[in-house]
Design a protein around this motif. Structure first.
Motif, PDB file in Angstrom:
ATOM      1  N   GLY A 143      37.447 -33.173  14.139  1.00 51.86           N
ATOM      2  CA  GLY A 143      36.446 -33.181  13.085  1.00 51.86           C
ATOM      3  C   GLY A 143      36.684 -32.041  12.133  1.00 51.86           C
ATOM      4  N   THR A 144      36.557 -32.321  10.853  1.00 52.33           N
ATOM      5  CA  THR A 144      36.906 -31.371   9.815  1.00 52.33           C
ATOM      6  C   THR A 144      35.863 -31.415   8.717  1.00 52.33           C
ATOM      7  OG1 THR A 144      39.268 -31.080   9.926  1.00 52.33           O
ATOM      8  CG2 THR A 144      38.393 -31.537   7.768  1.00 52.33           C
ATOM      9  N   GLY A 145      35.429 -30.241   8.285  1.00 55.49           N
ATOM     10  CA  GLY A 145      34.475 -30.222   7.181  1.00 55.49           C
ATOM     11  C   GLY A 145      34.966 -29.328   6.063  1.00 55.49           C
ATOM     12  N   GLU A 146      36.028 -29.732   5.392  1.00 52.20           N
ATOM     13  CA  GLU A 146      36.600 -28.829   4.388  1.00 52.20           C
ATOM     14  C   GLU A 146      35.604 -28.504   3.286  1.00 52.20           C
ATOM     15  OE1 GLU A 146      40.457 -28.427   1.494  1.00 52.20           O
ATOM     16  OE2 GLU A 146      40.680 -29.314   3.475  1.00 52.20           O
ATOM     17  N   THR A 172      30.142 -28.344   6.216  1.00 56.32           N
ATOM     18  CA  THR A 172      30.179 -28.103   7.651  1.00 56.32           C
ATOM     19  C   THR A 172      29.158 -29.055   8.262  1.00 56.32           C
ATOM     20  OG1 THR A 172      28.567 -26.361   7.307  1.00 56.32           O
ATOM     21  CG2 THR A 172      30.888 -25.703   7.434  1.00 56.32           C
ATOM     22  N   PHE A 173      29.045 -29.044   9.595  1.00 59.41           N
ATOM     23  CA  PHE A 173      28.120 -29.998  10.198  1.00 59.41           C
ATOM     24  C   PHE A 173      27.435 -29.363  11.403  1.00 59.41           C
ATOM     25  CE2 PHE A 173      31.255 -31.336  13.452  1.00 59.41           C
ATOM     26  CZ  PHE A 173      32.419 -30.943  12.834  1.00 59.41           C
ATOM     27  N   SER A 174      26.225 -29.878  11.641  1.00 58.27           N
ATOM     28  CA  SER A 174      25.386 -29.304  12.683  1.00 58.27           C
ATOM     29  C   SER A 174      25.531 -30.076  13.991  1.00 58.27           C
ATOM     30  CB  SER A 174      23.929 -29.379  12.232  1.00 58.27           C
ATOM     31  OG  SER A 174      23.550 -30.741  12.157  1.00 58.27           O
ATOM     32  N   ASP A 175      24.906 -29.573  15.049  1.00 56.85           N
ATOM     33  CA  ASP A 175      24.899 -30.258  16.343  1.00 56.85           C
ATOM     34  C   ASP A 175      24.346 -31.678  16.237  1.00 56.85           C
ATOM     35  OD1 ASP A 175      25.895 -28.236  18.039  1.00 56.85           O
ATOM     36  OD2 ASP A 175      23.950 -27.229  18.022  1.00 56.85           O
ATOM     37  N   LEU A 181      26.819 -33.939  14.552  1.00 57.92           N
ATOM     38  CA  LEU A 181      27.903 -34.254  15.495  1.00 57.92           C
ATOM     39  C   LEU A 181      27.468 -35.364  16.455  1.00 57.92           C
ATOM     40  CD1 LEU A 181      30.630 -33.693  16.890  1.00 57.92           C
ATOM     41  CD2 LEU A 181      29.518 -31.854  18.167  1.00 57.92           C
ATOM     42  N   ARG A 196      42.462 -24.741   5.847  1.00 55.46           N
ATOM     43  CA  ARG A 196      41.254 -25.566   5.743  1.00 55.46           C
ATOM     44  C   ARG A 196      40.021 -24.787   6.183  1.00 55.46           C
ATOM     45  NH1 ARG A 196      43.754 -30.013   8.551  1.00 55.46           N
ATOM     46  NH2 ARG A 196      42.495 -29.373  10.325  1.00 55.46           N
ATOM     47  N   SER A 214      36.610 -23.388   3.850  1.00 56.94           N
ATOM     48  CA  SER A 214      35.245 -23.889   4.087  1.00 56.94           C
ATOM     49  C   SER A 214      34.171 -22.839   3.831  1.00 56.94           C
ATOM     50  CB  SER A 214      35.114 -24.435   5.514  1.00 56.94           C
ATOM     51  OG  SER A 214      34.970 -23.377   6.437  1.00 56.94           O
ATOM     52  N   ASN A 255      31.001 -21.276  11.591  1.00 60.58           N
ATOM     53  CA  ASN A 255      30.605 -20.217  10.667  1.00 60.58           C
ATOM     54  C   ASN A 255      29.348 -19.519  11.186  1.00 60.58           C
ATOM     55  OD1 ASN A 255      28.416 -21.824   9.984  1.00 60.58           O
ATOM     56  ND2 ASN A 255      29.362 -22.603   8.102  1.00 60.58           N
ATOM     57  N   GLY A 285      26.042 -21.174  12.279  1.00 57.57           N
ATOM     58  CA  GLY A 285      25.997 -21.992  13.481  1.00 57.57           C
ATOM     59  C   GLY A 285      26.481 -23.416  13.269  1.00 57.57           C
ATOM     60  N   HIS A 286      27.163 -23.640  12.135  1.00 61.29           N
ATOM     61  CA  HIS A 286      27.689 -24.983  11.865  1.00 61.29           C
ATOM     62  C   HIS A 286      29.168 -25.070  12.240  1.00 61.29           C
ATOM     63  CE1 HIS A 286      24.521 -26.662   8.858  1.00 61.29           C
ATOM     64  NE2 HIS A 286      23.968 -26.153   9.947  1.00 61.29           N
ATOM     65  N   PHE A 287      29.575 -26.298  12.555  1.00 67.06           N
ATOM     66  CA  PHE A 287      30.979 -26.545  12.878  1.00 67.06           C
ATOM     67  C   PHE A 287      31.811 -26.628  11.607  1.00 67.06           C
ATOM     68  CE2 PHE A 287      28.594 -28.641  16.288  1.00 67.06           C
ATOM     69  CZ  PHE A 287      29.136 -27.996  17.382  1.00 67.06           C
ATOM     70  N   VAL A 288      32.990 -26.054  11.641  1.00 69.75           N
ATOM     71  CA  VAL A 288      33.968 -26.218  10.571  1.00 69.75           C
ATOM     72  C   VAL A 288      35.074 -27.153  11.038  1.00 69.75           C
ATOM     73  CG1 VAL A 288      35.665 -24.991   9.172  1.00 69.75           C
ATOM     74  CG2 VAL A 288      33.378 -24.020   9.527  1.00 69.75           C
ATOM     75  N   GLU A 289      35.533 -26.961  12.267  1.00 71.84           N
ATOM     76  CA  GLU A 289      36.550 -27.826  12.868  1.00 71.84           C
ATOM     77  C   GLU A 289      36.262 -27.945  14.351  1.00 71.84           C
ATOM     78  OE1 GLU A 289      39.801 -29.195  12.000  1.00 71.84           O
ATOM     79  OE2 GLU A 289      39.702 -28.661   9.877  1.00 71.84           O
ATOM     80  N   ILE A 290      36.464 -29.140  14.869  1.00 75.39           N
ATOM     81  CA  ILE A 290      36.517 -29.352  16.318  1.00 75.39           C
ATOM     82  C   ILE A 290      37.807 -30.088  16.594  1.00 75.39           C
ATOM     83  CG2 ILE A 290      35.513 -30.557  18.276  1.00 75.39           C
ATOM     84  CD1 ILE A 290      32.839 -30.398  17.072  1.00 75.39           C
ATOM     85  N   LYS A 319      30.095 -21.594  21.195  1.00 77.56           N
ATOM     86  CA  LYS A 319      29.079 -20.949  20.357  1.00 77.56           C
ATOM     87  C   LYS A 319      28.845 -19.508  20.791  1.00 77.56           C
ATOM     88  CE  LYS A 319      26.291 -24.676  18.527  1.00 77.56           C
ATOM     89  NZ  LYS A 319      24.977 -25.336  18.527  1.00 77.56           N
TER      90      LYS A 319
END
Lengths: 250, 250, 250, 250, 250, 250
Positions: free
Chosen positions: E203-206, E209-212, E215, F96, F100, F193, F196-201, F223
């Motif tokens: 998963g990529t958020g260039e 970004t994304f939250s729990d 996801l 990448r 972000s 970041n 608390g958001h995901f940038v990459e998984i 986290k």
């Protein structure tokens, strides 16, 4: 009249200087008009992987031009890091043509490397390369016979090549120099052997096309030229078709 | 005694044949003993990106050996797809050496391309290349003067190069042939100009090292050889240090 | 009898499916027996550097085979890091052949990119590529005419290609499948236009040579096949030699 | 006075930190003024193909600079896809210099890989690499002795390198920093061993040339510097010329 | 509403055509909306060097796009001379995913080569490649079972992949077409097996970004889609998890 | 218990040394356990061709390992002549991730080059590179602010990365060292970041797969670790989210 005053069916002057470089098994400087090519033949005592275990030899060719063989300097392929399409076509053609007149099963698992290096270019470098390479290869076979590696010259025919073309002003012409080649509509390279058979025909009409009659006339010119080239080869390497290792009793 | 009967301070025989190839602005075949190098100089009316806008010219060199310049065939660098370390060292050396005697600000934004192609090798190919390239470059400058591109030969000194070495049997020797070179402990290439100054010294003792006294003796030999090489250059290109465009009134 | 029961002068079955891929300006899947080639034609609004400023267009071709187009998997050229000699020969041939029937001065400074991707191979991939590429190119020109980029189809002749050969068992045959091709002595690819003129002749006799009579017979077979291929092209793209932009009044 | 206040015959400050990276058999961070080079020595239990079967080892070196070792970022050679001429010259020089002090027949068929990675550059990176690599190599030999692979340190002399030059303002100077190096007329790298013998001399006068007297003065400076560098090496690795495997009784 | 009228949790239409190319052991044309990929699986009777002697097999994948799979023509990687980063990522992903469901110790020292060639692209080419490659690989295993090379299908789970994303207008969506993909903030590729377990999450958020919570929603969508893809696979290849060589008595 | 005695949710010790190399705009040596990476950030006053004219900047990353960063020496990618798939994946990921958290429209048409050079590796080199690169980039922005190139730090969040995995013996663990990484079934790299958001998984289960519950546990560990890494960043670079050019009055 053609730029250098030749008749349409007239070759340029030819010299074949043997023993040009001291190291190779066979070495020739062939001069066709202003075109000059060093043709070296080397014998290596092994074959490429795809030929191993077949008890046959292989013949492969490489071709290159010095940067200032041409009026404008051309970049070296080693500096570019890759070999261009034109070079690949020519070296495949030279190898194929030579293999057509050699009994590969008479040379053992050996590779004949042919190196054609054009030091001065004025058209017809690929056909001069084939003619010169044939002589260099025969010289290498003579050396191999002297060394006792082979019993006789494993060549069943002489081989030579020339170019023909259809020029918008001069019509059908033999042995094109660069000035003619660059203004010609149809361009054809023909490789033949001393039995009068074709080995390769490569005819191209990028700016024009050609008819059956034109094809027939081009072939007539090529045959005349190739006959003269083979005579020049014979004057240098003699009658090779019967040559054998001295004293073998065969 | 040395393999070819020379005295320790004796050069091999030298020929410098000018106008060897018809297309380049300057062309030379230099022969040093059995070593033969075609040196061509080309003039291009632009400089590489890093030199643009400086109102100066540039000199760059390329060096190559035909596959059968050597006793064993060596693979072409174009076929490998990259230029080897030895080739790069040599072409950088040739370029640097030539630039040391040229007033780059007198040739405009032009590049002089030097192509040194070894067609037969018997030791000393890099030093023969430098000596031959110097003559080819001067010929190109003469052509540029004829064309009105420059006012005078922009060269402030003659330039030549030779090798010296310490041999386990012969001692300190001048101008090594391949047989000597491959059995020598210390090997040194020296480039000098006609003012008696050093341009490059590259001395290497992979199998051995060398003392101050040995260094002094090697330098003495090199100076003698370079003096003779510069004399040979003068006999071919004349007195270039005062040469100017005819009728410019300067 | 030939392996698939054909007569010596009989083509394999041909399908030309147009609009195969949605993105290209022209797209064709050509099927010749078991050989399948995707031929896409793309229009780019600029020409390569060497053509700039001449108010003419250019046509260039690329050719590739999927790794499993063949019975044994072949390594990708992208993985090897370079394009092989055979591929270069073929893409140069396709480009040259197409340019012979197009008025390059009628397409503006545009490049037509031809991509021939062999997805399944059973001999004759280069000649199928030329025939399919011709149709794809014409479709692209139709699209360009629809867009108002050109006034009429800038093609002055149809173009098709086939292979002929001399087989030790079957004799002279038309349109060789892989099984025949790999056992044939003489192999010839012929490209012709709808005026009955030759565009390219490439004849090779690596394992054998061929006489004047054999050449004549091969040409006769090729002419028959190419006539049928051009008929197939016409059934798909219609009469293009007079096609013009609608309503231009010309 | 020199930019950093040094006297003309004064080295920059030197640190040789051993055991810098945990994985290699020998690892050193050498700091010469602002120049920092990681020198790692690895032992591989085989030799390159051209050395096989000779019961001798080999030493080879690789050299690289981090992109921001320099004031301006330089492109990585891995991104360019090829190694430049300067890099090749340097890595050949490092390998040659190290081989001059090692008894290759005492290390078995093993290769010593030397990796010199410049993390910060301020002139003299190649000479710092040689000095650092010598120490890393000795550490690797100590490790090999501990492992029982060799009986004694196979090194018959210490080895170090420095640069000297003729500067238009400061005159003849020792150990040039980048600011000096980039404004110097004559630049010379000298490698010597602890017997006071030369291993390599590489002197270049691109913008100028140099006389016998100047050469003598440069050599005098280099000898002083190399003496001090070898003293620094000894303070780190001790007296290695007599070191043997403990308890072997030899 | 999405550009093609789909609901947010709706896949595009899927076809899996088997036996598409005649030569490979397994061959599939997978169509997902407008995306079309030829997936071929080849069996080679050896493993790469790093796997030799382990009595296990290996699975490796290559991925490529035809130049006009895309709206704009993209240059061939063979013409560039190197494979790009995106291609490498994708082919490593495909290989890794397939290996996760295969018992490599049941296929002997063999390599399964997977070739995914995208002939038409409209988003989701890497996930379509994985799904198609899984089917092609199973077909190859069936062929290997027929040939007696293996006893049973060495696959312990079905495998499929899809993409999900967060779109600024549509919200969380399943199976993105190119138009959606190019305007999406967060993009995720998910590979799962038929046990409902994850094989890969990328998963990529260039641009965002994304939250729990986001996801969790993306994973819910992916699970629904992968369930349907596995159902499509089953309809083509049947129940493979129990399939064995007929008559082996095991 | 884990090999180095850590608890399952415990990071290795972290040091972030700033100003490590003198030339780059931002330079950091990050140490995570035994893993050491030099992270340099350079500012170039132009953007790559695909970004020109958009009044925005760009961030790109390169990653490399010294040959002896690893227990066994690995060949240099410059010597191979190409960059491997793993390297490409990592450098794309680093670029990448950094993009972000940066407002590219606040840095003008400039490129930030990130160079991550691993000098010692013990697992987690890509995540250590991201964390170190973030700090180096912020330092470069501070330098740009000092120079008046930008008004404020254009970063809207801190950024850090770590690895998590499922180990057959230890279970779910945080921040894997090499020994753990090479024996782990499921491996996941997570970039987050400070919001608390995901940038990459990027989660991979080559030898195994993972369930929803396992995914949730891995995310919980990541986290925790990322929170601590961001705290370490803050202790080095302070509160950057409000930092502005002094005295601009904005």
């Amino acid at each position: 009249m053609r730029p250098d005053g030749r008749k349409n069916d007239e070759l340029r002057s030819i010299q074949i200087q043997t023993g040009y470089i001291i190291h190779p098994e066979g070495s020739v400087l062939i001069t066709v008009g202003q075109t000059k090519v060093i043709c070296n033949a080397s014998i290596e005592d092994r074959v490429p992987p795809f030929m191993r275990g077949q008890k046959k030899g292989w013949i492969t060719a490489e071709y290159s031009m010095l940067p200032r063989a041409t009026p404008e300097r051309t970049m070296r392929e080693s500096a570019r890091g890759k070999i261009g399409g034109r070079t690949m076509e020519i070296q495949r053609l030279i190898g194929r043509a030579l293999r057509s007149v050699v009994a590969l099963d008479q040379i053992g698992e050996r590779t004949i490397w042919i190196d054609c290096d054009v030091i001065q270019a004025d058209g017809g470098t690929r056909t001069a390369s084939i003619t010169g390479a044939f002589v260099a290869m025969v010289l290498a076979f003579k050396k191999a016979m002297d060394r006792g590696q082979i019993e006789k010259i494993p060549v069943h025919s002489y081989l030579a090549a020339t170019s023909v073309g259809i020029h918008p002003v001069y019509g059908s012409i033999l042995d094109l120099c660069y000035k003619e080649d660059s203004t010609t509509d149809v361009d054809m390279n023909i490789v033949m052997n001393s039995k009068g058979h074709f080995v390769e025909i490569q005819g191209t009409g990028e700016e024009a096309t050609f008819s059956d009659e034109e094809l027939a006339e081009l072939i007539r010119l090529a045959k005349k030229g190739i006959g003269e080239l083979i005579a020049a080869e014979k004057s240098v390497i003699g009658d090779i078709l019967t040559e054998q290792k001295v004293g073998t009793g065969k």
